[in-house]
Each structure stands twice: as structure tokens, then as C-alpha cells.
Design an enzyme around this catalytic site. Structure first.
Site, PDB file in Angstrom:
ATOM      1  N   GLU A  41      43.321  43.609  32.478  1.00 42.88           N
ATOM      2  CA  GLU A  41      44.629  42.955  32.549  1.00 42.88           C
ATOM      3  C   GLU A  41      44.790  41.903  31.444  1.00 42.88           C
ATOM      4  O   GLU A  41      45.904  41.690  30.949  1.00 42.88           O
ATOM      5  CB  GLU A  41      44.831  42.368  33.946  1.00 42.88           C
ATOM      6  CG  GLU A  41      45.019  43.480  34.980  1.00 42.88           C
ATOM      7  CD  GLU A  41      44.990  43.003  36.413  1.00 42.88           C
ATOM      8  OE1 GLU A  41      45.948  43.298  37.151  1.00 42.88           O
ATOM      9  OE2 GLU A  41      44.004  42.341  36.800  1.00 42.88           O
ATOM     10  N   GLU A  62      40.524  48.096  41.276  1.00 37.42           N
ATOM     11  CA  GLU A  62      40.815  47.234  42.427  1.00 37.42           C
ATOM     12  C   GLU A  62      40.952  47.997  43.736  1.00 37.42           C
ATOM     13  O   GLU A  62      40.523  47.521  44.797  1.00 37.42           O
ATOM     14  CB  GLU A  62      42.095  46.416  42.164  1.00 37.42           C
ATOM     15  CG  GLU A  62      41.898  45.221  41.254  1.00 37.42           C
ATOM     16  CD  GLU A  62      42.006  45.555  39.789  1.00 37.42           C
ATOM     17  OE1 GLU A  62      42.131  44.626  38.972  1.00 37.42           O
ATOM     18  OE2 GLU A  62      41.977  46.752  39.434  1.00 37.42           O
TER      19      GLU A  62
END
Length: 260
Positions: free
Chosen positions: A114, A134
Site C-alpha cells: 500500500e 490481508e
């Protein structure tokens, strides 16, 4: 070239002419993001945006890894590496207004990926690996992964990567258009610096304005696009750097930018 001593810090900061180099330096944890490092990144980027003598930044990781995501040991202690106003790692919610390049070796996973997605250009080693795992931990990629990835690669590819959480080799990311330049093993930073130097030869105000328009214009209503662009670029035309660029062209010399 100047370098700031960082013996007790987790971010190495180096200046190479008009290029700022930020190196995440927690090799014992594959540069997993800590609260301290997040604040140091935020501080460095705020200084980067304030200074007229810096045009472009490169962010990388030391020890052969970019960033393995959030420091789960710190998270277990109740720490969240989030800076108010700037988000995870001090960058994902509010990247710098000037261009920034990610130089990726090894793993860029979860929050590490990210961080990469918040950058304007991505240079990666052919041995680098990206991923948003995730969902494998019962979490979501809420630090920009879900918001940005679908605009960087085809929608269905983004959906596959998010829903499977699989590892994504850099050569595949290069083929998909996410990685700007694919470097040899261990050469990501050197290649990113070559790209940064090429960018830094250009006028800093024009660089920042061009980045702003590319980022923001996606959401502008069609009838307003040129008027909104004009409001940003008109001050650039009137800048001292614009006049210097014209003089340098006429005088057949390299321009001396002041960022004003």
C-alpha cells in the site's frame, strides 16, 4: 550529497542533489512498519514538500526487503503506525505533493504494498514480490490497497489479487503496467535514482502541478476540466522558473531552477 545521521532512528534520509532518498531501516523485522518509523516518514515528507531545493523523492527498504507490512508485534501492544492526516506509514492517505518513486526489492506486502501504491512511479527488482494478503488474516487492505489497486491494473486482476491474497511477482506486475521499470536483482534503487535524476532535471513547480492535475482530474466534471486545470497551471506560467526555462533555452544552457 548529504546524509542525516540516523543511528537511533528507523528511517535513513539522504539527499542527492535535488533527489531525496528515504530508506526504511528495520532489517531485523523486514522493515515492518512501526509507529516510530511512520512518524519519521511523515516528518521527512513534510520537510520534502516545504523545501524548494528538492524535486523528487525515492522511498526504499534496506536489507533486501521493501516492507513486510505493519509490525504485528507493535500492533499486539496496541500500536497502530498511523499518522493523523497522513494515514498508515505517514504517507498512504496524504502522499507528498511532489513526485515520489518506490524502489522495491524483496517483499512489498500488505501495508508495504500500500505504500508502493501511494507512490507515483514504481521501480522493482525482477525478484521482488507484491501482495495484499490481508484476507488471509481476517483483515482488509484498508490503507489504500482497495482504493488504489483497481485504478492501477485491470479491475478483474485487482479483484483476483485482493480476494485470493496471493503473492504477485514483479515481472507479472510489470507486464500488467503497475511497475514502471523492472531492474535486475539488487538494482532497484540504482534504477530508481536514474529515473529520479531524469525527473529532477525539470522545473519543480511544473512537476508538482503536473502530478496534481494527473491525480485530481480523474474526478473533475468534464465541462470543468480545462477551467480547473487553468487555475493550477496559470501560476506556473507566471513563475520565475518558467522565465528561467525560456532564458536557458535561448542561451543554450541548463536551467537553474529555484522552485519559485
Amino acid at each position: 550529497m548529504t546524509e542525516t545521521p540516523m543511528t537511533d532512528r528507523e528511517l535513513l534520509v539522504e539527499e542527492r542533489g535535488r533527489v531525496l532518498v528515504l530508506t526504511m531501516h528495520r532489517p531485523e523485522s523486514r522493515n515492518a512498519m512501526s509507529m516510530a518509523m511512520a512518524y519519521q516518514i511523515a516528518e521527512a515528507l513534510e520537510d520534502f514538500d516545504r523545501r524548494d531545493d528538492l524535486s523528487v523523492a525515492v522511498i526504499t527498504g534496506g536489507g533486501g526487503t521493501f516492507c513486510a507490512g505493519m509490525d504485528l508485534k507493535g500492533f499486539a501492544r496496541g500500536e497502530r503506525p498511523v499518522v493523523e492526516g497522513r494515514g498508515f506509514a505517514g504517507i498512504v492517505k496524504s502522499p507528498p505533493r511532489k513526485p515520489i518513486i518506490a524502489a522495491v526489492e524483496g517483499y512489498a506486502l500488505a501495508g508495504g504494498f500500500e505504500i508502493v501504491l501511494s507512490c507515483d512511479l514504481i521501480v522493482a527488482s525482477s525478484e521482488a514480490t507484491f501482495g495484499l494478503p490481508e484476507v488471509k488474516r481476517g483483515l482488509t487492505a484498508a490503507a489504500g490497497g482497495l482504493l488504489r489497486l483497481q485504478h492501477r491494473v485491470p479491475y478483474h486482476l485487482a479483484m483476483e489479487l485482493v480476494l485470493t491474497g496471493r503473492m504477485w511477482p514483479a515481472p507479472e506486475a510489470h507486464t500488467a503496467g503497475l511497475v514502471s521499470r523492472l531492474a535486475g536483482p539488487g538494482e532497484a534503487l540504482a534504477t530508481a535514482l536514474e529515473l529520479a535524476e531524469q525527473i529532477a532535471q525539470n522545473a519543480p513547480l511544473a512537476l508538482a502541478a503536473s502530478k496534481r492535475i494527473l491525480v485530481e482530474s480523474v474526478d473533475w466534471p468534464l465541462p470543468e476540466k480545462f477551467d480547473r486545470q487553468e487555475a493550477i497551471v496559470n501560476p506556473i506560467r507566471e513563475s520565475a522558473d518558467a522565465k528561467e526555462g525560456a532564458r536557458a533555452f535561448v542561451e543554450k544552457r541548463d536551467p537553474q531552477w529555484t522552485g519559485r
